[in-house]
Design an enzyme around this catalytic site. Structure first.
Site, PDB file in Angstrom:
ATOM      1  N   ASP A  22       2.282  -7.105 -49.380  1.00 35.66           N
ATOM      2  CA  ASP A  22       3.366  -6.469 -48.640  1.00 35.66           C
ATOM      3  C   ASP A  22       4.645  -6.599 -49.473  1.00 35.66           C
ATOM      4  OD1 ASP A  22       4.139  -9.114 -48.385  1.00 35.66           O
ATOM      5  OD2 ASP A  22       4.525  -8.990 -46.228  1.00 35.66           O
ATOM      6  N   TYR A  31      -2.429  -2.669 -46.840  1.00 40.20           N
ATOM      7  CA  TYR A  31      -1.866  -3.950 -46.435  1.00 40.20           C
ATOM      8  C   TYR A  31      -2.486  -4.454 -45.129  1.00 40.20           C
ATOM      9  CZ  TYR A  31       1.177  -7.064 -43.992  1.00 40.20           C
ATOM     10  OH  TYR A  31       1.623  -8.114 -43.243  1.00 40.20           O
ATOM     11  N   GLU A  59       0.384  -6.544 -36.835  1.00 36.27           N
ATOM     12  CA  GLU A  59       0.694  -5.881 -38.110  1.00 36.27           C
ATOM     13  C   GLU A  59       1.298  -4.502 -37.874  1.00 36.27           C
ATOM     14  OE1 GLU A  59       0.854  -7.320 -40.785  1.00 36.27           O
ATOM     15  OE2 GLU A  59      -0.359  -9.094 -40.489  1.00 36.27           O
TER      16      GLU A  59
END
Ligand code: SF4
Length: 363
Positions: free
Chosen positions: A149, A131, A48
């Site tokens: 997102d 997120y 991520e």
């Protein structure tokens, strides 16, 4: 009466949404990426952070290099800063790399190397926003937290033809409500992955494939024939124009390198001697004693790099010196050319080094 009618329609639509989404994803459209289906919070977190502001295809080789160099969070936490920055080189947005190291060290020192498993704890870690915290909480620990997102914003904005801008506090609140209304809390990981994949592969920013989209029947923007009106944004980014004059100072087989200061772009990375000017065409080399200069090659390379809030135009000049200036130029150091490749550089400097075989510096 009107209210209750709307309520019924809304519930039907929302059920339709999650059910269709999950069966679409299950059947054939699961994009194959190494972090897919991953349950290890370290790997999820790493992917991520690497993928923030980076396309999956670009981020993939970095992810693989990081995992093979640092297979555990302990290995990453113990690595020297410069080595990690070197591995990150080319991904840009170096604050992400600094936060990556800080968080790895925090998880090791405060949590015994185990990621916290609650959204409210994960989000306290450095560099982890809503997120990424939601992704770790749902994918690694199965917590019922929806992920929002850019892809999710786009799908929801179009599906609901939502006029609220996505970049305001009210808008973010609204989109939280929207995603909660369609979220399947019994299958949080599957739902989150499916909706992100839908945005990445079908409901794309420019060429959405509405004719293939299983949601088209309930999609309000599609029904109104105005999908590209969504998502709505309000803010325009002010861009600051900067002019960097780089001087590659060379004495025998050494070059002068310095580290970028804190509080500015490319913090902690390395660069050549820099004079920033207020406008183009105003570089001067009067920082050097003329008697030291053997030869000057002006403006051998130019580049422009666009960052989120800045446009940096760089011009590179090579100055060969008879000897090193005394007392010195700043906080930099003279580095043998063969060792230059060991230093992490911003993209602008890498482009210059790649374009100048003259230096024969292997990167
Ligand atoms: S119908 Fe089109 S706009 Fe609506 S969700 Fe599907 S791809 Fe997106």
């Amino acid at each position: 009466m009107g209210d209750s009618f709307y309520f019924c329609t809304s519930i039907m639509t929302d059920k339709f949404f999650a059910k269709q989404l999950l069966s679409w994803h299950h059947l054939e459209n699961d994009r194959v990426l190494p972090w897919k289906g991953e349950k290890d919070p370290y790997k999820i977190w790493l992917s991520e952070i690497i993928l923030q502001q980076t396309r999956a295809e670009q981020g993939l080789p970095y992810y693989e290099r990081f995992i093979s160099t640092y297979p555990t969070i302990e290995a990453l936490a113990a690595a020297p800063d410069q080595e990690v920055f070197k591995l990150w080189q080319g991904l840009g947005y170096y604050s992400r790399c600094r936060n990556l190291l800080a968080t790895a060290r925090q998880v090791v020192s405060e949590y015994g190397g185990k990621f916290p498993d609650q959204y409210t704890e994960i989000i306290k870690l450095k560099g982890i926003g809503p997120y990424t915290a939601a992704a770790i909480a749902s994918f690694a620990f199965g917590r019922p937290v929806p992920v929002i997102d850019g892809n999710v914003y786009r799908v929801l904005a179009r599906y609901f033809a939502e006029p609220e801008p996505i970049d305001t506090t009210t808008g973010k609140k609204k989109f939280n409500e929207l995603v909660t209304s369609v979220f399947d809390a019994r299958q949080p990981a599957a739902f989150n992955q499916a909706i992100m994949d839908l945005g990445a592969s079908v409901c794309t920013p420019k060429q959405a494939k509405c004719e293939q989209c299983f949601l088209s029947e309930g999609c309000r923007a599609f029904g109104q024939n105005n999908i590209y009106m969504f998502p709505v944004k309000t803010k325009k980014i002010a861009v600051r124009h900067r002019y960097f004059n780089y001087y590659i100072l060379e004495v025998d087989d050494e070059l002068y390198l310095q580290q970028r200061p804190a509080g500015d772009v490319w913090h902690d990375l390395y660069e050549f001697f820099l004079v920033e000017s207020a406008a183009e065409g105003t570089d001067s080399i009067d920082f050097l004693d003329e008697s030291l200069i053997e030869e000057v090659d002006r403006h051998v390379f130019t580049s422009k790099q666009r960052l989120t809030h800045q446009l940096i135009e760089s011009r590179f000049s090579v100055i060969r010196l008879k000897e090193k200036p005394a007392p010195g130029l700043g906080n930099g150091a003279w580095v043998k050319k063969i060792n230059v490749k060991n230093y992490p550089f911003p993209k602008t400097i890498i482009s210059f080094l790649e374009e100048m075989p003259y230096f024969s510096i292997e990167l």
